[in-house]
Design a protein around this motif. Sequence first.
Motif, PDB file in Angstrom:
ATOM      1  N   PRO A  72      -0.685 -52.461 -99.664  1.00  0.00           N
ATOM      2  CA  PRO A  72       0.205 -53.527 -99.200  1.00  0.00           C
ATOM      3  C   PRO A  72       0.746 -53.260 -97.798  1.00  0.00           C
ATOM      4  O   PRO A  72       1.093 -52.120 -97.459  1.00  0.00           O
ATOM      5  CB  PRO A  72       1.331 -53.526-100.240  1.00  0.00           C
ATOM      6  CG  PRO A  72       0.700 -52.967-101.476  1.00  0.00           C
ATOM      7  CD  PRO A  72      -0.272 -51.931-100.978  1.00  0.00           C
ATOM      8  N   THR A  73       0.823 -54.316 -97.005  1.00  0.00           N
ATOM      9  CA  THR A  73       1.295 -54.197 -95.625  1.00  0.00           C
ATOM     10  C   THR A  73       2.591 -54.980 -95.389  1.00  0.00           C
ATOM     11  O   THR A  73       3.037 -55.086 -94.246  1.00  0.00           O
ATOM     12  CB  THR A  73       0.218 -54.704 -94.648  1.00  0.00           C
ATOM     13  OG1 THR A  73      -0.129 -56.051 -94.983  1.00  0.00           O
ATOM     14  CG2 THR A  73      -1.032 -53.843 -94.724  1.00  0.00           C
ATOM     15  N   ARG A  74       3.178 -55.511 -96.458  1.00  0.00           N
ATOM     16  CA  ARG A  74       4.410 -56.301 -96.319  1.00  0.00           C
ATOM     17  C   ARG A  74       5.524 -55.770 -97.205  1.00  0.00           C
ATOM     18  O   ARG A  74       6.538 -56.442 -97.387  1.00  0.00           O
ATOM     19  CB  ARG A  74       4.149 -57.771 -96.702  1.00  0.00           C
ATOM     20  CG  ARG A  74       2.928 -58.397 -96.075  1.00  0.00           C
ATOM     21  CD  ARG A  74       3.101 -58.689 -94.608  1.00  0.00           C
ATOM     22  NE  ARG A  74       1.929 -59.349 -94.054  1.00  0.00           N
ATOM     23  CZ  ARG A  74       1.818 -59.738 -92.782  1.00  0.00           C
ATOM     24  NH1 ARG A  74       2.819 -59.509 -91.943  1.00  0.00           N
ATOM     25  NH2 ARG A  74       0.724 -60.322 -92.345  1.00  0.00           N
ATOM     26  N   LEU A  75       5.349 -54.586 -97.771  1.00  0.00           N
ATOM     27  CA  LEU A  75       6.339 -54.055 -98.693  1.00  0.00           C
ATOM     28  C   LEU A  75       7.039 -52.844 -98.078  1.00  0.00           C
ATOM     29  O   LEU A  75       7.513 -52.919 -96.952  1.00  0.00           O
ATOM     30  CB  LEU A  75       5.662 -53.701-100.032  1.00  0.00           C
ATOM     31  CG  LEU A  75       4.978 -54.883-100.754  1.00  0.00           C
ATOM     32  CD1 LEU A  75       4.369 -54.423-102.065  1.00  0.00           C
ATOM     33  CD2 LEU A  75       5.944 -56.032-100.980  1.00  0.00           C
TER      34      LEU A  75
ATOM     35  N   GLN B  21       5.469 -54.413-105.964  1.00  0.00           N
ATOM     36  CA  GLN B  21       6.191 -55.657-105.682  1.00  0.00           C
ATOM     37  C   GLN B  21       7.542 -55.683-106.383  1.00  0.00           C
ATOM     38  O   GLN B  21       8.543 -56.136-105.817  1.00  0.00           O
ATOM     39  CB  GLN B  21       5.340 -56.861-106.127  1.00  0.00           C
ATOM     40  CG  GLN B  21       4.111 -57.111-105.272  1.00  0.00           C
ATOM     41  CD  GLN B  21       2.953 -56.166-105.582  1.00  0.00           C
ATOM     42  OE1 GLN B  21       2.997 -55.419-106.573  1.00  0.00           O
ATOM     43  NE2 GLN B  21       1.921 -56.188-104.757  1.00  0.00           N
TER      44      GLN B  21
ATOM     45  N   LEU C 177      -1.814 -59.740 -97.594  1.00  0.00           N
ATOM     46  CA  LEU C 177      -1.570 -58.691 -98.577  1.00  0.00           C
ATOM     47  C   LEU C 177      -0.256 -57.964 -98.312  1.00  0.00           C
ATOM     48  O   LEU C 177       0.007 -57.543 -97.199  1.00  0.00           O
ATOM     49  CB  LEU C 177      -2.726 -57.683 -98.565  1.00  0.00           C
ATOM     50  CG  LEU C 177      -2.664 -56.588 -99.614  1.00  0.00           C
ATOM     51  CD1 LEU C 177      -2.818 -57.187-101.008  1.00  0.00           C
ATOM     52  CD2 LEU C 177      -3.732 -55.537 -99.360  1.00  0.00           C
TER      53      LEU C 177
ATOM     54  N   SER D 254       5.583 -52.059-110.722  1.00  0.00           N
ATOM     55  CA  SER D 254       4.686 -52.368-109.612  1.00  0.00           C
ATOM     56  C   SER D 254       5.404 -52.228-108.276  1.00  0.00           C
ATOM     57  O   SER D 254       6.636 -52.228-108.200  1.00  0.00           O
ATOM     58  CB  SER D 254       4.157 -53.804-109.751  1.00  0.00           C
ATOM     59  OG  SER D 254       5.179 -54.741-109.465  1.00  0.00           O
TER      60      SER D 254
ATOM     61  N   GLY E  14       1.120 -48.981 -94.358  1.00  0.00           N
ATOM     62  CA  GLY E  14       0.689 -50.373 -94.350  1.00  0.00           C
ATOM     63  C   GLY E  14       1.474 -51.222 -93.374  1.00  0.00           C
ATOM     64  O   GLY E  14       0.905 -52.070 -92.659  1.00  0.00           O
ATOM     65  N   ASN E  15       2.783 -51.015 -93.310  1.00  0.00           N
ATOM     66  CA  ASN E  15       3.605 -51.799 -92.392  1.00  0.00           C
ATOM     67  C   ASN E  15       3.217 -51.549 -90.940  1.00  0.00           C
ATOM     68  O   ASN E  15       3.158 -52.479 -90.125  1.00  0.00           O
ATOM     69  CB  ASN E  15       5.084 -51.459 -92.604  1.00  0.00           C
ATOM     70  CG  ASN E  15       5.607 -51.935 -93.936  1.00  0.00           C
ATOM     71  OD1 ASN E  15       4.964 -52.715 -94.620  1.00  0.00           O
ATOM     72  ND2 ASN E  15       6.776 -51.448 -94.330  1.00  0.00           N
TER      73      ASN E  15
ATOM     74  N   GLN F 272      -7.491 -62.383-108.413  1.00  0.00           N
ATOM     75  CA  GLN F 272      -7.506 -61.448-107.280  1.00  0.00           C
ATOM     76  C   GLN F 272      -8.792 -60.630-107.206  1.00  0.00           C
ATOM     77  O   GLN F 272      -9.224 -60.260-106.113  1.00  0.00           O
ATOM     78  CB  GLN F 272      -6.290 -60.516-107.384  1.00  0.00           C
ATOM     79  CG  GLN F 272      -4.964 -61.235-107.236  1.00  0.00           C
ATOM     80  CD  GLN F 272      -3.787 -60.386-107.693  1.00  0.00           C
ATOM     81  OE1 GLN F 272      -3.951 -59.222-108.073  1.00  0.00           O
ATOM     82  NE2 GLN F 272      -2.591 -60.956-107.687  1.00  0.00           N
TER      83      GLN F 272
ATOM     84  N   LEU G 159      -3.104 -50.801-107.473  1.00  0.00           N
ATOM     85  CA  LEU G 159      -3.938 -50.286-106.389  1.00  0.00           C
ATOM     86  C   LEU G 159      -4.895 -49.195-106.875  1.00  0.00           C
ATOM     87  O   LEU G 159      -6.107 -49.254-106.628  1.00  0.00           O
ATOM     88  CB  LEU G 159      -3.040 -49.748-105.269  1.00  0.00           C
ATOM     89  CG  LEU G 159      -3.732 -49.225-104.010  1.00  0.00           C
ATOM     90  CD1 LEU G 159      -4.464 -50.344-103.289  1.00  0.00           C
ATOM     91  CD2 LEU G 159      -2.703 -48.577-103.082  1.00  0.00           C
TER      92      LEU G 159
ATOM     93  N   TYR H  50       5.721 -49.616 -97.718  1.00  0.00           N
ATOM     94  CA  TYR H  50       4.809 -48.531 -97.359  1.00  0.00           C
ATOM     95  C   TYR H  50       4.711 -48.435 -95.847  1.00  0.00           C
ATOM     96  O   TYR H  50       4.191 -49.343 -95.190  1.00  0.00           O
ATOM     97  CB  TYR H  50       3.423 -48.779 -97.947  1.00  0.00           C
ATOM     98  CG  TYR H  50       3.390 -48.807 -99.456  1.00  0.00           C
ATOM     99  CD1 TYR H  50       3.589 -47.638-100.191  1.00  0.00           C
ATOM    100  CD2 TYR H  50       3.170 -49.995-100.140  1.00  0.00           C
ATOM    101  CE1 TYR H  50       3.558 -47.660-101.574  1.00  0.00           C
ATOM    102  CE2 TYR H  50       3.136 -50.025-101.531  1.00  0.00           C
ATOM    103  CZ  TYR H  50       3.333 -48.852-102.235  1.00  0.00           C
ATOM    104  OH  TYR H  50       3.313 -48.875-103.599  1.00  0.00           O
TER     105      TYR H  50
END
Length: 362
Positions: free
Chosen positions: A226-229, A120, A362, A118, A234-235, A81, A46, A231
């Motif tokens: 990221p919005t699926r991890l 992820q 993302l 990372s 982001g979530n 990407q 990022l 954070y």
Amino acid sequence: MTRHPQAAASPSALLTGSLAALWPQHEAHWARLGSGRLFLAGGSGLFGVWLLHGIDLARRRLGLNLEVTLLSRNPAAFARQHPELASAPWLHCLAGDVRDFQAPTGAYDWLIHGATTSAQETFAGESSLNKFDLLVQGTRHLLDFAARQPLRRLLFLSSGAVYGPQPAGTLRIDECNPAAPQTTDRQSGLAQGKRAAEYLCSEYAARDGYELVIARCFSFAGPLLPTRLHYAFGNFIAQALEQPEIVIQGDGLPLRAYLYLADLVGWLVALLGSPAAHGVYNVGSDQALSIAELAGLIRDELAPGKPVRILGDPAAGTGNPVRNSYVPEIELARRELGLAVWTPLTAMIHQTAASFRLNPAL
């Protein structure tokens, strides 16, 4: 107040627009950096992607003659990407791991070390020991490479995690804070690795005769977050835009503060190129709010009336220790380098939401 773009055709255009909106705050720092060759380790994450977009903008606006070698474990994925960056003639991708990469030819003037586990990998359960090993072994190998360069300055991207959990009542953490993570805390591998890497960088820089600046980075937000991890920022954005409610896994009480990623680029360039920069700096925002307040603000900005549900698990977290307060004191950066929190939180929310709408996966 800085005006950021409200709509863009792509995430790349959104980043460029945000950086252009802050150009008056960034220009002097880029101009001081000048030219040369930069080796960037950890630049496909990022921070690195934002910084590379900043370099591209500075090259076009100032004629900045800066060439970059990007060390990446997967250059092909980076090219898929970020094709607009991968095809830039000033950027050269070097395939390899920071722990054992083969040194490229040529001489480097600048080095930014941001290589770490990372997001992820952390979310997938990467062990604390592996995080530690990557930092210690990778930093040692990178510094052996740096010892053979006519390096002007090394910028190490450390973490606010090096301070460890703070006592009750602590609001902001300054650079002289003596707290540290417990050596017996099995979740502290990242923090212990960052501390060890700071020591290694200090030792090698003194021995080999180049300048060292350490950036202890805290919390950030903006496009591509990221919005699926793991954070929260982001979530909450993703939940506000596509879920029936916003869910806080913990009790909502921990304090956080967020610096916009476009602001961060200006900070990093100042730390890399300013003659006034030296030693250790906290990097982040000092404008604290609780996780519950953050969820409420995101709801109010993006989905008024949507419920916010607090599950109340005080131990909620993903691979890192729970911190009741993770807010830096940034007076040193303000006083010595003229840096500031330029972008308000509401603008960060809308810019991160704009990015999510362009790339919901993302």
